[in-house]
Design a protein around this motif. Structure first.
Motif, PDB file in Angstrom:
ATOM      1  N   VAL A 200      39.520  37.315  32.342  1.00  0.00           N
ATOM      2  CA  VAL A 200      40.721  36.647  31.845  1.00  0.00           C
ATOM      3  C   VAL A 200      41.486  37.600  30.942  1.00  0.00           C
ATOM      4  N   MET A 201      42.767  37.735  31.206  1.00  0.00           N
ATOM      5  CA  MET A 201      43.680  38.569  30.423  1.00  0.00           C
ATOM      6  C   MET A 201      45.096  38.181  30.812  1.00  0.00           C
ATOM      7  N   LYS A 202      46.088  38.706  30.093  1.00  0.00           N
ATOM      8  CA  LYS A 202      47.453  38.312  30.406  1.00  0.00           C
ATOM      9  C   LYS A 202      47.817  38.774  31.818  1.00  0.00           C
ATOM     10  N   ARG A 203      48.776  38.077  32.416  1.00  0.00           N
ATOM     11  CA  ARG A 203      49.083  38.279  33.836  1.00  0.00           C
ATOM     12  C   ARG A 203      49.457  39.721  34.157  1.00  0.00           C
ATOM     13  N   SER A 204      50.311  40.341  33.352  1.00  0.00           N
ATOM     14  CA  SER A 204      50.749  41.705  33.661  1.00  0.00           C
ATOM     15  C   SER A 204      49.578  42.670  33.644  1.00  0.00           C
ATOM     16  N   ARG A 205      48.661  42.517  32.697  1.00  0.00           N
ATOM     17  CA  ARG A 205      47.506  43.404  32.612  1.00  0.00           C
ATOM     18  C   ARG A 205      46.560  43.156  33.787  1.00  0.00           C
ATOM     19  N   GLU A 206      46.335  41.896  34.094  1.00  0.00           N
ATOM     20  CA  GLU A 206      45.448  41.559  35.211  1.00  0.00           C
ATOM     21  C   GLU A 206      45.968  42.156  36.513  1.00  0.00           C
TER      22      GLU A 206
ATOM     23  N   ALA B 275      40.557  46.912  41.086  1.00  0.00           N
ATOM     24  CA  ALA B 275      39.477  46.730  40.115  1.00  0.00           C
ATOM     25  C   ALA B 275      38.797  45.378  40.205  1.00  0.00           C
ATOM     26  N   PHE B 276      39.475  44.361  40.783  1.00  0.00           N
ATOM     27  CA  PHE B 276      38.941  42.995  40.740  1.00  0.00           C
ATOM     28  C   PHE B 276      38.773  42.389  42.137  1.00  0.00           C
ATOM     29  N   PRO B 277      37.930  42.955  42.994  1.00  0.00           N
ATOM     30  CA  PRO B 277      37.762  42.389  44.336  1.00  0.00           C
ATOM     31  C   PRO B 277      36.936  41.101  44.336  1.00  0.00           C
ATOM     32  N   LEU B 278      37.251  40.224  45.246  1.00  0.00           N
ATOM     33  CA  LEU B 278      36.468  39.005  45.444  1.00  0.00           C
ATOM     34  C   LEU B 278      35.287  39.251  46.375  1.00  0.00           C
ATOM     35  N   CYS B 279      35.325  40.361  47.091  1.00  0.00           N
ATOM     36  CA  CYS B 279      34.172  40.737  47.903  1.00  0.00           C
ATOM     37  C   CYS B 279      33.334  41.727  47.090  1.00  0.00           C
ATOM     38  N   PRO B 280      32.040  41.821  47.355  1.00  0.00           N
ATOM     39  CA  PRO B 280      31.166  42.633  46.509  1.00  0.00           C
ATOM     40  C   PRO B 280      31.537  44.114  46.498  1.00  0.00           C
ATOM     41  N   THR B 281      31.463  44.708  45.323  1.00  0.00           N
ATOM     42  CA  THR B 281      31.612  46.156  45.198  1.00  0.00           C
ATOM     43  C   THR B 281      30.318  46.811  45.664  1.00  0.00           C
ATOM     44  N   ASP B 282      30.311  48.131  45.713  1.00  0.00           N
ATOM     45  CA  ASP B 282      29.104  48.840  46.154  1.00  0.00           C
ATOM     46  C   ASP B 282      27.906  48.536  45.259  1.00  0.00           C
ATOM     47  N   ASN B 283      28.165  48.242  43.980  1.00  0.00           N
ATOM     48  CA  ASN B 283      27.044  47.923  43.085  1.00  0.00           C
ATOM     49  C   ASN B 283      26.872  46.417  42.875  1.00  0.00           C
ATOM     50  N   GLY B 284      27.494  45.615  43.776  1.00  0.00           N
ATOM     51  CA  GLY B 284      27.202  44.183  43.823  1.00  0.00           C
ATOM     52  C   GLY B 284      28.000  43.289  42.900  1.00  0.00           C
TER      53      GLY B 284
ATOM     54  N   LEU C  87      39.368  33.623  36.025  1.00  0.00           N
ATOM     55  CA  LEU C  87      39.183  32.354  35.322  1.00  0.00           C
ATOM     56  C   LEU C  87      40.539  31.696  35.126  1.00  0.00           C
ATOM     57  N   ASN C  88      40.578  30.394  35.362  1.00  0.00           N
ATOM     58  CA  ASN C  88      41.841  29.661  35.335  1.00  0.00           C
ATOM     59  C   ASN C  88      41.760  28.535  34.324  1.00  0.00           C
ATOM     60  N   TYR C  89      42.673  28.526  33.353  1.00  0.00           N
ATOM     61  CA  TYR C  89      42.653  27.506  32.314  1.00  0.00           C
ATOM     62  C   TYR C  89      43.082  26.123  32.822  1.00  0.00           C
ATOM     63  N   GLU C  90      43.614  26.064  34.054  1.00  0.00           N
ATOM     64  CA  GLU C  90      43.983  24.770  34.635  1.00  0.00           C
ATOM     65  C   GLU C  90      42.754  24.017  35.125  1.00  0.00           C
TER      66      GLU C  90
ATOM     67  N   GLN D 261      29.464  29.528  37.064  1.00  0.00           N
ATOM     68  CA  GLN D 261      29.394  30.233  38.341  1.00  0.00           C
ATOM     69  C   GLN D 261      29.281  31.742  38.167  1.00  0.00           C
ATOM     70  N   VAL D 262      29.420  32.240  36.938  1.00  0.00           N
ATOM     71  CA  VAL D 262      29.456  33.693  36.755  1.00  0.00           C
ATOM     72  C   VAL D 262      28.302  34.178  35.887  1.00  0.00           C
ATOM     73  N   ASN D 263      28.037  35.476  35.994  1.00  0.00           N
ATOM     74  CA  ASN D 263      26.971  36.102  35.205  1.00  0.00           C
ATOM     75  C   ASN D 263      27.497  36.744  33.930  1.00  0.00           C
ATOM     76  N   ALA D 264      28.794  37.010  33.914  1.00  0.00           N
ATOM     77  CA  ALA D 264      29.380  37.682  32.759  1.00  0.00           C
ATOM     78  C   ALA D 264      30.864  37.358  32.682  1.00  0.00           C
ATOM     79  N   VAL D 265      31.436  37.560  31.496  1.00  0.00           N
ATOM     80  CA  VAL D 265      32.869  37.365  31.283  1.00  0.00           C
ATOM     81  C   VAL D 265      33.465  38.650  30.728  1.00  0.00           C
ATOM     82  N   LEU D 266      34.500  39.112  31.394  1.00  0.00           N
ATOM     83  CA  LEU D 266      35.289  40.241  30.911  1.00  0.00           C
ATOM     84  C   LEU D 266      36.600  39.675  30.387  1.00  0.00           C
ATOM     85  N   HIS D 267      36.904  39.954  29.132  1.00  0.00           N
ATOM     86  CA  HIS D 267      38.114  39.355  28.556  1.00  0.00           C
ATOM     87  C   HIS D 267      38.909  40.399  27.783  1.00  0.00           C
TER      88      HIS D 267
END
Length: 517
Positions: free
Chosen positions: A176-182, A190-199, A205-208, A217-223
């Motif tokens: 989660v971060m501001k739209r322009s940065r995301e 940087a943010f694929p929905l399919c697995p990267t080489d390291n899984g 994340l959506n505030y709606e 559903q996630v193992n970690a949060v990047l903010h």
């Protein structure tokens, strides 16, 4: 059931009106959001619609496909067979399943696709989905039909399917971060929905939607919590955590995170607070003295002084005691998150401090002659990258510029910078940094990066270094959290970014006590 290797968004879920012949081109709530999120997801995406769709709607879909680099597929009267064949030819027949997202009113599109191994996501009635489920449950008892009430829920389903297909090797990272940065990160892959080489699988994340249910559903949060700061009270004597007011959404996210002892946060809120305070960072940088060895270049922070009032009669004496000869650079104490955090000035005479237009409290910092070169370093986990950029001129050149303006302070916004010579940036990484630039002591900078990582507890951060003429001192003049590292080529930076996140998650996971079986 495999992961998702391609997605078709049917026109019935994109338009507010379910009637194909209706010419109203109003998009359904969440449609624009979904189109943007899938654009850089690395999952092939297309738009599907029937031949009876009104011309205005069909034209808009074609425009959207062009904007987002999607494919368009027309469902003929012979139904899905031709489209399924066309999709397979275009997107390949790799492992995984194609997905068709339709509204509940288009049950007619289900039969052949489910039989052919497609996944169906229905926007609409859960009850109707249950009825359809009874017809199309696989031999293993696993349903190929999924139901959502909002389009914003679709990335969660895709994430879960891809995570399940990859097995224990995969980890979901909610971000989660501001739209322009995301979007800046996303368009660089940087943010694929399919697995990267390291899984790693990245879920926006959506505030709606319910934050608690998404985080389950996630193992970690990047903010990038600094994107959602409402106010910072640097004049307060309270702890940093109590000086900062976040948006309501970020406060909710922080409360949930703080209640989860087994949850990996990149990085904990408490670790980013010092980066918000220029005075705190300057005080921390004093500890760099422990890295210096006789006979080697010195690394240090700039000399500094906190100022609560520019009209203090003892200001000149305080500047002398703090080793701050003129000119000085003056910065707000708050480093980011508020509108005027980057409003700065270069001051050439003590009298100019009176009524200086820089927010208080402020930090007066040493102006270092540095041959107009700034070294931007990026620490991604244990790897160091850099960019060499043109910077402001030495003090004598600035003094001449100020004399032309009556020696008035030079006011500027650090995000836009002072006018400088044409930039010729260079980039590199720790493996060949010395070979490219003999001015930089690679070992010293690496030691400083490791030291900062330990002191701040940050996974990804940046810091700016200038080299003082004459002494060769390496002076750190700025430290920031989760920078964009745009100067580093994506094919180098993005895998390092993923590796840094994976190492952080694995490290935190190893600290958790084993659960009883």
């Amino acid at each position: 059931m495999g992961g998702v290797r391609g997605i078709l968004l049917n026109s019935s879920v994109l338009f507010a009106s379910d009637d194909d012949e209706n010419e109203d081109t109003t998009l359904r709530p969440g449609a624009d959001y979904l189109l943007r999120k899938l654009r850089y997801s690395k999952v092939p995406t297309g738009l599907s619609y029937g031949q009876c769709l009104s011309a205005p709607k069909a034209n808009l879909l074609q425009e959207l496909a062009t904007i987002y680099s999607y494919n368009c597929f027309i469902l003929s009267s012979s139904s899905e067979d031709n489209v399924m064949s066309e999709v397979t030819q275009l997107w390949g027949d790799d492992e995984g399943s194609f997905m068709h997202v339709i509204s509940s009113c288009r049950e007619d599109l289900v039969h052949n696709m489910v039989i052919s191994g497609w996944l169906i996501v229905m926007l609409g009635s859960t009850g109707q989905k249950s009825t359809i489920d009874a017809k199309y449950v696989s031999a293993s008892g696993v349903s190929s039909i999924f139901s959502i009430n909002k389009l914003e829920e679709l990335p969660i389903i895709i994430c879960n399917l891809n995570k399940k297909a990859r097995g224990k090797e995969s980890m979901a990272v909610g971000y989660v971060m501001k739209r322009s940065r995301e979007e800046d990160f996303a368009k660089r892959g940087a943010f694929p929905l399919c697995p990267t080489d390291n899984g790693l699988i990245f879920l926006p994340l959506n505030y709606e939607l319910s934050i608690s249910s998404q985080l389950q559903q996630v193992n970690a949060v990047l903010h990038k919590a600094t994107d959602e700061i409402v106010a910072v009270e640097m004049g307060s004597s309270a702890e940093l955590a109590n000086k900062i007011t976040f948006t309501r959404n970020m406060q909710e996210l922080r409360r949930y995170i703080e209640c989860q002892s087994d949850f990996c946060v990149i990085d904990p809120f408490s670790n980013i607070y010092p980066v918000l305070d220029r005075l705190k960072i300057q005080q921390i940088l004093l500890g760099l003295e422990t890295l210096n060895i006789k006979g080697r270049c010195k690394i240090r922070g700039a000399h500094f002084l906190k100022v609560d009032s520019f009209n203090n009669p003892n200001l000149e004496q305080r500047l002398v005691e703090a080793k701050l000869p003129l000119p000085n650079i003056v910065k707000p104490q708050v480093a980011c998150g508020v509108a005027d955090a980057h409003s700065m000035a270069i001051v050439f005479k003590v009298d100019s401090y009176k009524d200086l237009d820089v927010p208080l409290p402020a930090v007066v910092q040493e102006y270092v002659d540095h041959s107009s070169l700034l070294y931007k370093f990026y620490a991604l986990g244990g790897k160091i990258f850099y960019a060499v950029k043109k910077s402001t001129p030495n003090a004598d050149a600035l003094m001449k510029l100020s004399q032309e303006k009556g020696r008035k302070p030079l006011l500027f916004d650090s995000l836009k910078s002072l006018p400088i010579a044409e930039e010729h940036p260079q980039t590199g990484c720790q493996e060949h940094l010395n070979a490219n630039d003999q001015h930089i002591d690679l070992g010293l900078v690496t030691d400083a990066a490791d030291w900062l990582r330990r002191m701040l507890g940050l996974t990804i951060f940046g810091f700016d270094v200038v080299i003082q003429e004459g002494t060769g001192d390496h002076v750190i003049v700025d430290v920031n959290y989760l920078p964009s590292f745009k100067e580093v080529p994506d094919d180098i930076a993005i895998p390092a970014f993923w590796e840094a996140l994976k190492e952080k998650i694995d490290s935190e996971k190893s600290k958790q006590p084993a659960k009883a079986s």
